[in-house]
Motif scaffolding. Structure first.
Motif, short mmCIF file in Angstrom:
data_model
loop_
_atom_site.label_atom_id
_atom_site.label_comp_id
_atom_site.label_asym_id
_atom_site.label_seq_id
_atom_site.Cartn_x
_atom_site.Cartn_y
_atom_site.Cartn_z
N PRO A 163 25.89 -41.04 -53.60
CA PRO A 163 24.46 -41.20 -53.17
C PRO A 163 24.05 -42.21 -52.09
O PRO A 163 24.85 -43.25 -51.93
N GLY A 164 23.02 -41.92 -51.24
CA GLY A 164 22.85 -42.74 -50.09
C GLY A 164 23.34 -41.69 -48.97
O GLY A 164 23.04 -42.51 -47.68
N ASP A 182 25.57 -49.99 -47.42
CA ASP A 182 26.14 -49.75 -48.92
C ASP A 182 27.48 -49.05 -48.57
O ASP A 182 27.67 -47.91 -49.02
N PHE A 183 28.45 -49.94 -48.07
CA PHE A 183 29.69 -49.25 -47.64
C PHE A 183 30.87 -50.26 -48.35
O PHE A 183 30.95 -51.43 -48.01
N PHE A 184 31.74 -49.49 -48.94
CA PHE A 184 32.79 -50.28 -49.74
C PHE A 184 34.07 -49.44 -49.41
O PHE A 184 33.96 -48.47 -49.58
N LEU A 185 35.35 -50.34 -49.58
CA LEU A 185 36.47 -49.77 -49.51
C LEU A 185 37.44 -50.56 -50.40
O LEU A 185 37.70 -51.62 -50.02
N THR A 225 34.92 -49.44 -57.74
CA THR A 225 35.70 -50.59 -56.78
C THR A 225 35.79 -51.50 -57.73
O THR A 225 34.77 -52.10 -58.49
N PRO A 226 36.99 -52.52 -57.76
CA PRO A 226 36.99 -53.68 -58.62
C PRO A 226 36.19 -54.75 -57.66
O PRO A 226 35.82 -54.42 -56.67
N ALA A 227 36.21 -55.93 -58.14
CA ALA A 227 35.65 -57.11 -57.46
C ALA A 227 36.22 -57.38 -56.21
O ALA A 227 35.68 -57.71 -54.98
N ASP A 249 29.16 -52.20 -60.36
CA ASP A 249 30.07 -51.15 -60.15
C ASP A 249 29.74 -50.38 -58.73
O ASP A 249 28.50 -50.02 -58.55
N LYS A 250 30.38 -50.56 -57.80
CA LYS A 250 30.11 -50.04 -56.58
C LYS A 250 31.36 -48.85 -56.30
O LYS A 250 32.42 -48.91 -56.84
N GLN A 251 30.74 -47.92 -55.69
CA GLN A 251 31.47 -46.77 -55.29
C GLN A 251 32.32 -46.88 -53.86
O GLN A 251 31.91 -46.85 -52.95
#
Length: 642
Positions: A563-564, A385-388, A374-376, A364-366
């Motif tokens: 967090p982070g 640690d950056f997701f979109l 986020t989904p896969a 699970d990523k935010q």
């Protein structure tokens, strides 16, 4: 009979009654329209009422007892009673500089008026600058009729002469202009028929009105009251209409000047005024504001591209929610928030590194945009640690937010912690920001439409701005809801945007938003706060552990601050990182309590840790932001120890 008056060089001829009603002449003594017996010089167009012509050459007035008034010719001065310009003949005080029209010099010192029968009204200066009780307008200078007792009842001299007025004890619309004023305003009223005319509308209205920019033909007054629908606004009622005989339109006077095209805040495109819409079988058109049926045989505002329709009165109710435009065309180009680098890689405005599209993100990523899981399949940074979410990465840089009161497009921003103007969540995610008022809207709120879907209900939900009821999800009362009228199902804006999944820091598995309690727990307790919960309200549930939780408990207070994330505060020289302490609980250096919730920690090694609640600015409102450090800058400062 002739009169040689000192104010005119020619003899004046006496005329008993004016016969030509088409021409209007004004008395050079009092300024009123000539009527009744008059002395006139027809060749010069000079006229005096018989009363003005025979006014005494000298008089004494109670407002100026020190000197007598002499009747003289004077220009470029104002009457001290009505404060209107003097004409050719006035009463004049040579020593005191006190001027009066002839008609004003003859005013009664005291009158009784039916609107204030309890006390007489005295002619006096309006020293308190009170507004007239009939026309509601102030008069800075001059004389008024006023109650000398503490009633603060004042009448302009002109208004005191208006006959058969009365206060209306209920808000009724004027039958000519259709506007409704408060019950303390004076109107002409037929109490039997409830027929009301405002004082300003009671004077003869224009028989024809021409407004070429809005309608190619003239409108003609029909001098009778009718009960019907206005063809321009669709409102049913009794009113005195204007008619376009060419188009067969019957309208209110105010509707003649309706703007043809407006930009309405709740719709992206300009909407066009139309007198009728073609029916499509038995289809009903529902107003997108009040959600009542729109009669398409009469006027409305309509967007043909989106089939968006609103009542005229709903669209124009609030002047802050619309403005007039010249064309239905929109020339606003869509500006993307990213640039393609390769087929699977983009450069996003919010991050220093390129982002790669992946289908196999593990765990699970935010999302750094909306702060949801986020989904896969999402964009990620291989260095941070950056997701979109793909949808968050591809948002436009400017967007129309339908519920925001400013009309211009809101700008997509990032890199700060802010409080959402709608849901009040404190978040480190993206915002749509208004450059005028600086209000920020989180993505969860900004992407909701006025007609939307929710997994907790089978039908679409429409936004109701004025609705008092209870939310079906939490049981709370609300002033505005997203509502399914046919099912009487309501959601407030907080419950509408509840995420489908929630992860609590003490639980191994994610919780799922659950809409009905199918005997998940006979005790109906929240496993986080250990308080009782209502089984009829929505909750979060883990089927593996059989744990249930209130929505507020499942998320906690600061679930939307990632967090982070790193920032700098004035009280500490090093960068501080947001952390959620799980394994150990150090004491906050400010309050001394253990850091069980969101905290800021110095990761350079100085053992500095404080609650976010203890150091965030007070008040932390919609206008307050905390700037976050870019990832590259954070890494550099951590390496350098600065």
């Amino acid at each position: 009979m002739e009169l040689q008056h000192f104010s005119h060089q020619h003899p004046l001829v006496f005329i008993e009654e004016w016969s030509n009603e088409n021409e209007k002449f004004y008395c050079s003594g009092c300024g009123e329209m000539v009527s009744g017996p008059t002395f006139s010089c027809v060749a010069c167009g000079f006229h005096l009422h018989k009363q003005c012509a025979e006014a005494p050459s000298e008089m004494n007035h109670p407002f100026h007892r020190n000197h007598n008034f002499n009747l003289l010719k004077l220009e470029n001065a104002n009457c001290f009673a009505c404060w209107k310009p003097l004409l050719d003949a006035v009463h004049f005080s040579p020593d005191g500089g006190f001027y009066l029209h002839v008609k004003c010099a003859d005013l009664s010192a005291e009158i009784n008026h039916l609107l204030h029968p309890q006390h007489p009204l005295i002619l006096q200066f309006n020293s308190q600058r009170l507004s007239c009780s009939i026309c509601r307008k102030p008069q800075d200078r001059g004389l008024v009729y006023s109650c000398s007792s503490p009633c603060e009842f004042v009448l302009h001299i002109e208004c005191s002469a208006i006959p058969t007025l009365q206060f209306v004890d209920e808000p009724l619309p004027c039958h000519l202009c259709q506007k409704t004023e408060d019950s303390e305003t004076v109107h002409y009223l037929c109490s039997i028929c409830k027929f009301v005319l405002h004082v300003g509308c009671a004077s003869l209205p224009p028989t024809t009105i021409e407004d070429k920019p809005r309608h190619e033909h003239n409108f003609t007054l029909l001098r009778r009251e009718l009960s019907l629908n206005c063809d321009a606004c669709g409102t049913l009622g009794n009113f005195v209409p204007y008619i376009c005989s060419t188009c067969n339109h019957i309208v209110h006077k105010k509707c003649i000047s309706l703007p043809p095209i407006i930009k309405f805040s709740r719709h992206y495109h300009p909407i066009l005024h139309t007198y009728f819409l073609e029916k499509r079988g038995f289809e009903k058109w529902e107003c997108r504001v009040c959600h009542e049926e729109v009669n398409t045989e009469h006027g409305s505002y309509f967007c043909s591209e989106c089939n968006y329709i609103v009542h005229v009165n709903c669209a124009l109710e609030d002047p802050l929610r619309y403005y007039v435009v010249d064309s239905i065309e929109t020339d606003e180009a869509v500006e993307l928030s990213f640039k393609n680098v390769t087929a699977t890689s983009i450069k996003h405005f919010s991050h220093d590194h390129n982002l790669t599209l992946s289908e196999d993100i593990v765990g699970d990523k935010q999302c750094d945009g909306c702060l949801l899981t986020t989904p896969a399949y999402c964009y990620y940074c291989s260095q941070c640690d950056f997701f979109l979410h793909k949808s968050c990465a591809e948002l436009p840089m400017k967007k129309h937010i339908w519920y925001h009161h400013h009309q211009r497009l809101l700008r997509l921003t990032s890199g700060c912690i802010f409080q959402c103007e709608i849901c009040s969540s404190e978040t480190s995610g993206f915002a749509y920001t208004c450059d005028e008022c600086e209000e920020r809207h989180c993505l969860r709120c900004a992407l909701v439409l006025d007609i939307t879907k929710c997994e907790g209900h089978e039908h679409s939900l429409s936004f109701y701005r004025k609705y008092e009821g209870l939310c079906n999800a939490c049981g709370g009362s609300t002033d505005f809801v997203y509502r399914c009228k046919s099912c009487n199902f309501n959601l407030d804006n907080i419950c509408l945007i509840l995420p489908l999944r929630a992860r609590h820091k003490y639980d191994e598995h994610p919780y799922k938003l659950t809409y009905h309690d199918n005997n998940y727990s006979k005790s109906h307790y929240c496993d986080i706060c250990e308080e009782k919960r209502n089984p009829n309200h929505w909750f979060y549930h883990c089927e593996i552990c059989d744990n249930s939780a209130h929505p507020d408990c499942a998320f906690g207070k600061y679930s939307f601050i990632k967090p982070g994330s790193t920032c700098k505060l004035e009280d500490h020289p090093h960068p501080l990182t947001f952390v959620q302490q799980v394994h150990y609980y150090p004491e906050c250096l400010i309050c001394g309590n253990h850091c069980l919730d969101l905290a800021l920690e110095c990761t350079i090694g100085c053992s500095y840790i404080v609650h976010w609640e203890c150091v965030k600015p007070r008040p932390f409102g919609y206008w307050t932001t905390i700037k976050l450090l870019p990832r590259d800058e954070t890494s550099k400062q951590l390496i350098d120890g600065t």
